[in-house]
Write a protein that holds these residues in place. Structure first.
Motif, PDB file in Angstrom:
ATOM      1  N   GLY A 210       0.783  -1.220   0.000  1.00 30.24           N
ATOM      2  CA  GLY A 210       0.000   0.000   0.000  1.00 30.24           C
ATOM      3  C   GLY A 210       0.819   1.276   0.000  1.00 30.24           C
ATOM      4  N   LYS A 211       2.126   1.193   0.217  1.00 30.65           N
ATOM      5  CA  LYS A 211       2.985   2.378   0.175  1.00 30.65           C
ATOM      6  C   LYS A 211       3.408   2.647  -1.262  1.00 30.65           C
ATOM      7  CE  LYS A 211       5.339   1.775   4.625  1.00 30.65           C
ATOM      8  NZ  LYS A 211       6.681   1.590   5.234  1.00 30.65           N
ATOM      9  N   PRO A 212       3.533   3.925  -1.637  1.00 35.57           N
ATOM     10  CA  PRO A 212       4.121   4.228  -2.946  1.00 35.57           C
ATOM     11  C   PRO A 212       5.541   3.654  -2.996  1.00 35.57           C
ATOM     12  CG  PRO A 212       3.118   6.183  -1.996  1.00 35.57           C
ATOM     13  CD  PRO A 212       3.121   5.133  -0.929  1.00 35.57           C
ATOM     14  N   LEU A 213       5.929   3.120  -4.140  1.00 38.78           N
ATOM     15  CA  LEU A 213       7.247   2.480  -4.239  1.00 38.78           C
ATOM     16  C   LEU A 213       8.380   3.411  -3.833  1.00 38.78           C
ATOM     17  CD1 LEU A 213       6.848   0.349  -7.481  1.00 38.78           C
ATOM     18  CD2 LEU A 213       6.929  -0.447  -5.106  1.00 38.78           C
ATOM     19  N   VAL A 214       8.238   4.692  -4.078  1.00 43.45           N
ATOM     20  CA  VAL A 214       9.278   5.645  -3.700  1.00 43.45           C
ATOM     21  C   VAL A 214       9.463   5.687  -2.177  1.00 43.45           C
ATOM     22  CG1 VAL A 214       7.825   7.719  -3.569  1.00 43.45           C
ATOM     23  CG2 VAL A 214      10.227   7.924  -4.275  1.00 43.45           C
ATOM     24  N   ASN A 215       8.452   5.271  -1.411  1.00 45.28           N
ATOM     25  CA  ASN A 215       8.536   5.265   0.049  1.00 45.28           C
ATOM     26  C   ASN A 215       8.898   3.907   0.638  1.00 45.28           C
ATOM     27  OD1 ASN A 215       7.873   7.986   0.101  1.00 45.28           O
ATOM     28  ND2 ASN A 215       5.693   7.576   0.270  1.00 45.28           N
ATOM     29  N   VAL A 216       9.095   2.911  -0.207  1.00 44.79           N
ATOM     30  CA  VAL A 216       9.523   1.589   0.257  1.00 44.79           C
ATOM     31  C   VAL A 216      11.048   1.635   0.396  1.00 44.79           C
ATOM     32  CG1 VAL A 216       9.639  -0.873  -0.310  1.00 44.79           C
ATOM     33  CG2 VAL A 216       7.579   0.444  -0.848  1.00 44.79           C
ATOM     34  N   PRO A 217      11.592   1.187   1.532  1.00 40.49           N
ATOM     35  CA  PRO A 217      13.047   1.239   1.709  1.00 40.49           C
ATOM     36  C   PRO A 217      13.797   0.534   0.577  1.00 40.49           C
ATOM     37  CG  PRO A 217      11.981   0.666   3.775  1.00 40.49           C
ATOM     38  CD  PRO A 217      10.914   0.623   2.710  1.00 40.49           C
TER      39      PRO A 217
END
Length: 75
Positions: free
Chosen positions: A28-35
């Motif tokens: 559910g997180k935007p990929l840019v916010n995935v570590p």
């Protein structure tokens, strides 16, 4: 991260920075916010999800830089 399209014959990258992570602990997180470390872990584990794999490949250099920063901040 890079917002560009890659082509291998007629393949166009379907996932972008704003695409939501489809599963896992960051679902559910935007990929840019995935570590970056998590995305690289999935890739190195042998990720079978074609669109996510293509996103990681297209952004590999940036993800590797971000992963180094992430690992450095943990120390």
């Amino acid at each position: 991260r890079g917002r560009f399209f890659i082509t291998f014959k007629t393949l166009v990258m379907a996932y972008t920075d704003t695409t939501l992570m489809p599963w896992g602990m960051h679902k559910g997180k935007p990929l840019v916010n995935v570590p970056a470390t998590y995305l690289l872990y999935l890739y190195n584990k042998g990720l079978d999800h074609v669109d996510l794999k293509n996103y990681i490949i297209a952004n590999m250099a940036i993800l590797e830089q971000e992963a180094k920063k992430e690992q450095g901040s943990r120390r």
